[in-house]
Write a protein that holds these residues in place. Structure first.
Motif, short mmCIF file in Angstrom:
data_model
loop_
_atom_site.label_atom_id
_atom_site.label_comp_id
_atom_site.label_asym_id
_atom_site.label_seq_id
_atom_site.Cartn_x
_atom_site.Cartn_y
_atom_site.Cartn_z
N MET A 1 0.96 -1.31 0.00
CA MET A 1 -0.19 -0.06 -0.09
C MET A 1 0.85 1.07 0.04
SD MET A 1 -2.99 -1.06 2.85
CE MET A 1 -3.50 0.43 2.76
N ILE A 2 1.85 1.47 0.85
CA ILE A 2 2.70 2.54 0.98
C ILE A 2 4.21 2.00 0.91
CG2 ILE A 2 3.23 4.74 2.55
CD1 ILE A 2 0.48 3.96 4.00
N ASP A 3 4.93 2.77 0.31
CA ASP A 3 6.30 2.14 0.01
C ASP A 3 7.59 2.73 0.71
OD1 ASP A 3 5.59 1.97 -3.45
OD2 ASP A 3 5.36 0.24 -2.00
N SER A 4 7.20 3.60 1.81
CA SER A 4 8.08 4.14 2.55
C SER A 4 9.20 3.17 3.40
CB SER A 4 7.43 4.88 3.81
OG SER A 4 6.69 4.09 4.78
N GLY A 5 8.87 2.00 3.58
CA GLY A 5 9.52 1.07 4.15
C GLY A 5 10.54 0.31 3.00
N VAL A 6 10.01 0.13 1.88
CA VAL A 6 10.79 -0.27 0.78
C VAL A 6 11.93 0.73 0.41
CG1 VAL A 6 10.60 -1.00 -1.53
CG2 VAL A 6 8.94 -1.45 0.07
N ALA A 7 11.59 2.00 0.11
CA ALA A 7 12.51 3.06 -0.39
C ALA A 7 13.36 3.39 0.98
CB ALA A 7 11.49 4.35 -0.40
N GLY A 8 12.92 3.23 2.10
CA GLY A 8 13.62 3.60 3.40
C GLY A 8 14.75 2.45 3.32
N ALA A 9 14.47 1.14 2.94
CA ALA A 9 15.26 0.27 3.15
C ALA A 9 16.72 0.24 1.94
CB ALA A 9 14.69 -1.21 3.07
N ALA A 10 16.04 0.64 1.02
CA ALA A 10 17.16 0.89 -0.25
C ALA A 10 17.99 1.64 0.31
CB ALA A 10 16.18 0.98 -1.40
N GLU A 11 17.41 2.97 0.86
CA GLU A 11 18.39 4.04 0.97
C GLU A 11 19.20 3.85 2.18
OE1 GLU A 11 20.20 7.94 1.44
OE2 GLU A 11 19.17 6.75 -0.34
N LEU A 12 18.80 3.06 3.05
CA LEU A 12 19.69 2.62 4.21
C LEU A 12 20.91 1.74 3.55
CD1 LEU A 12 17.59 1.78 7.16
CD2 LEU A 12 18.99 3.60 6.94
N LEU A 13 20.57 0.65 2.71
CA LEU A 13 21.62 -0.18 2.02
C LEU A 13 22.46 0.86 1.50
CD1 LEU A 13 19.43 -2.93 0.95
CD2 LEU A 13 21.05 -2.85 2.81
N ARG A 14 22.00 1.86 0.64
CA ARG A 14 23.00 2.64 -0.24
C ARG A 14 24.06 3.29 0.86
NH1 ARG A 14 24.16 7.72 -0.95
NH2 ARG A 14 22.49 8.62 0.40
N GLN A 15 23.29 3.96 1.97
CA GLN A 15 24.40 4.74 3.02
C GLN A 15 25.18 3.74 3.75
OE1 GLN A 15 21.98 6.99 5.98
NE2 GLN A 15 20.36 7.62 4.41
N ALA A 16 24.93 2.25 3.62
CA ALA A 16 25.86 1.50 4.19
C ALA A 16 26.78 1.22 3.41
CB ALA A 16 25.17 -0.07 4.75
N ARG A 17 26.73 1.38 2.17
CA ARG A 17 27.94 1.11 1.23
C ARG A 17 29.11 2.17 1.49
NH1 ARG A 17 27.70 -2.65 -2.36
NH2 ARG A 17 25.66 -3.93 -2.87
N GLU A 18 28.66 3.22 1.74
CA GLU A 18 29.50 4.57 1.97
C GLU A 18 30.23 4.27 2.98
OE1 GLU A 18 27.42 8.05 2.10
OE2 GLU A 18 26.66 7.85 -0.29
N ILE A 19 29.47 3.62 4.24
CA ILE A 19 30.35 3.51 5.63
C ILE A 19 31.44 2.34 5.46
CG2 ILE A 19 30.02 2.74 8.01
CD1 ILE A 19 27.19 4.20 7.81
N TYR A 20 30.82 1.36 4.75
CA TYR A 20 31.77 -0.01 4.78
C TYR A 20 32.50 -0.14 3.44
CZ TYR A 20 29.03 -1.54 8.65
OH TYR A 20 28.26 -1.78 9.81
N GLN A 21 32.70 1.03 2.68
CA GLN A 21 33.63 0.95 1.55
C GLN A 21 35.04 0.52 1.94
OE1 GLN A 21 34.23 4.81 -0.35
NE2 GLN A 21 33.75 5.95 1.63
N GLY A 22 35.52 -0.51 1.17
CA GLY A 22 36.87 -1.10 1.60
C GLY A 22 36.78 -2.38 2.48
N ASP A 23 35.46 -2.48 2.89
CA ASP A 23 35.46 -3.45 3.89
C ASP A 23 34.67 -4.96 2.99
OD1 ASP A 23 34.52 -5.74 5.70
OD2 ASP A 23 34.08 -4.35 7.20
N GLN A 24 35.38 -5.53 2.34
CA GLN A 24 34.82 -6.51 1.24
C GLN A 24 33.90 -7.38 1.91
OE1 GLN A 24 35.40 -6.10 -1.80
NE2 GLN A 24 36.60 -4.45 -1.20
N ALA A 25 34.07 -8.17 3.19
CA ALA A 25 33.04 -8.84 3.52
C ALA A 25 31.70 -8.25 4.00
CB ALA A 25 33.85 -9.44 5.09
N ALA A 26 31.87 -6.94 4.29
CA ALA A 26 30.49 -6.12 4.56
C ALA A 26 29.90 -5.93 3.20
CB ALA A 26 30.71 -4.97 5.39
N LEU A 27 30.51 -5.51 2.31
CA LEU A 27 30.09 -5.25 0.92
C LEU A 27 29.42 -6.53 0.38
CD1 LEU A 27 32.64 -2.92 -0.51
CD2 LEU A 27 30.45 -2.20 0.36
#
Length: 497
Positions: A1-27
């Motif tokens: 019905m409402i996609d705030s959770g879906v969009a929010g999850a995708a955005e959090l994963l994008r932010q996580a990539r910035e934090i864990y850049q260089g950490d191959q296991a986390a990526l």
């Protein structure tokens, strides 16, 4: 019905990539979570040994590609997903993936592990061009409570991991009767990382339902009564969204029916009624050969009749003959009607209304849980900002609040009277996620009917929420979620607001 959770999850994963850049296991973990969010819904098929998991999976897919015997492959977690061409990939515990040959024998897919033993294999992945797999990935798991602790342990490790989110977004759990081990598994599944939201994402199936009525033609009616009783069981209700009776063997064989099956049913239908009924009193009488091992008066070889029993069971044979005598003479119509009478249609409809229609929310919830698990292993302060954003998403995204409320309502923890709790469960999608299902209307209900019923529900729940006697904080929160769900239905119907 409402996609705030879906969009929010995708955005959090994008932010996580910035934090864990260089950490191959986390990526690598984030790659998997991204794929999970973008891919089809994952539904595991689980149950005790001989519950009929592979048979039901074949019925859903519409082809005999899952092994149903007691061979090595039934001891391995096997993924079935859509592919443009058939392909089988073996993932060993050590070493890279290996392609296996795709062999068909008598219409069935035959697996060969080559030089590998089952205990050396992490999983099998079967890509298959079946329309049923376009929006759904099915995961066949070894039997739970197997006499082999190694086999049972594979399912437990996959479905109930101790320190990681389970790979399944939901589970179809098969049981022949309600046993304590069934309840124990579903309790454990609810308590995994994917269940931390408190939601209920399991559907129980009363498999081999035709055996409940001893193969009588009315066996599914008896099974439906038992399934309804199980669905109200105080132990099972908090753990499963419903119980559906299915004659799995008939479901599989009707979806893979061959011309020789139809011809045999036609021959049986032409027999004298008394002769046919005497023959069908038992399996032994049915498959018994005529004099000197020849075909009996029905003209069918004992080997063919034995094949019919193995593929359809006496319930399916009796039902097919009754349908032919009732006027069905088209093989396609016979196959469709047998599949419907097997309970498969009800199961697929239930899976669609309870899981598929909220697939994005279930996948997003799984991605968030996976991200939580990753953050929990990080150095203190490494991802503090992300942790705060994640907590805000879980608390604020309406889809997640609905899933959590659904779990509370099934366990009686929402603080609402029984009648109101039942209506709340329906309005947040516990009996189907489409608007007409949430409102308890017929499938033919038009936009005007849906809008009118939604406004009535809004008014009713506003009155409940404003009641000065409503002091339980859980009940107040439940009212807010229900009101937001009703508002969401109206928001999706601008033309009739």
């Amino acid at each position: 019905m409402i996609d705030s959770g879906v969009a929010g999850a995708a955005e959090l994963l994008r932010q996580a990539r910035e934090i864990y850049q260089g950490d191959q296991a986390a990526l690598a973990v984030l790659d998997e979570l991204d794929q999970r969010l973008a891919g089809p819904l994952r539904i595991a098929v689980a149950g005790m040994v001989k519950a009929g998991k592979s048979t039901l999976l074949n019925a859903i897919i519409g082809e005999e590609i899952a092994p149903t015997d007691a061979g090595e492959c039934t001891r391995i977690v096997t993924w079935y997903r859509y592919g443009h061409a058939p392909r089988i990939t073996l993932h060993p515990l050590a070493g890279g993936p290996r392609a296996l040959p795709v062999n068909r024998e008598d219409g069935r897919l035959v697996f060969s592990l080559g030089e590998f033993q089952a205990e050396d294999v992490e999983k099998l992945v079967v890509d298959w061009p079946s329309a049923s797999l376009r929006d759904l990935t099915l995961i066949d798991t070894p039997g739970i409570a197997s006499l082999s602790s190694e086999v049972s342990g594979r399912s437990t490790a996959f479905l109930l991991p101790e320190d990681a989110p389970t790979a399944a977004d939901a589970v179809i759990y098969l049981m022949r009767h309600l046993h304590a081990s069934d309840v124990h598994f579903l309790e454990s599944f609810r308590d995994t990382a994917a269940g931390k939201s408190g939601t209920v994402n399991a559907l129980a199936v009363l498999s081999r339902a035709d055996e409940i009525g001893a193969g009588r033609i009315d066996a599914l009616i008896s099974a439906a009564v038992i399934a309804e009783r199980y669905s109200r069981d105080d132990n099972l209700k908090p753990l499963a969204l419903g119980v559906v009776p299915v004659a799995g063997l008939l479901a599989q064989s009707s979806r893979t029916m061959r011309q020789r099956d139809v011809d045999a049913f036609m021959a049986l239908a032409r027999l004298d009624r008394n002769q046919r009924e005497r023959m069908m009193l038992s399996v032994d009488r049915f498959v018994r050969a005529g004099p000197e091992g020849l075909a009996g008066p029905d003209g069918l070889a004992p080997e063919l009749k034995e094949s019919l029993v193995q593929r359809f069971g006496m319930f399916g044979i009796r039902l097919a003959v009754a349908m032919i005598r009732g006027g069905i003479d088209s093989p396609t119509e016979l196959a469709h009607e047998l599949a419907r009478r097997s309970g498969l249609g009800q199961l697929l409809g239930t899976v669609d209304s309870l899981f598929q229609t909220r697939a994005e929310a279930l996948k997003a919830r799984a991605a968030v849980v996976g991200l939580e698990s990753l953050l929990s292993g990080s150095q203190p302060g490494q991802a503090a900002v992300l942790e705060t954003a994640l907590e805000q998403l879980l608390a604020g995204a309406h889809e997640f609040r609905e899933l959590k409320l659904l779990g509370l309502l099934r366990t009686g923890g929402a603080g609402l009277p029984a009648r109101q709790a039942g209506e709340a469960e329906q309005l947040v999608g516990g009996r189907g996620n489409l608007p007409f299902q949430r409102l308890g209307l017929s499938p033919e209900a038009g936009p005007a009917d849906i809008a009118r019923a939604t406004r009535e529900a809004l008014g009713r729940w506003r009155s409940i929420a404003e009641n000065p006697l409503l002091v339980d904080s859980s009940a107040v929160d439940a009212c807010r979620v229900v009101l937001r769900s009703c508002e969401g239905i109206l928001a999706a119907m601008p033309a009739v607001r």
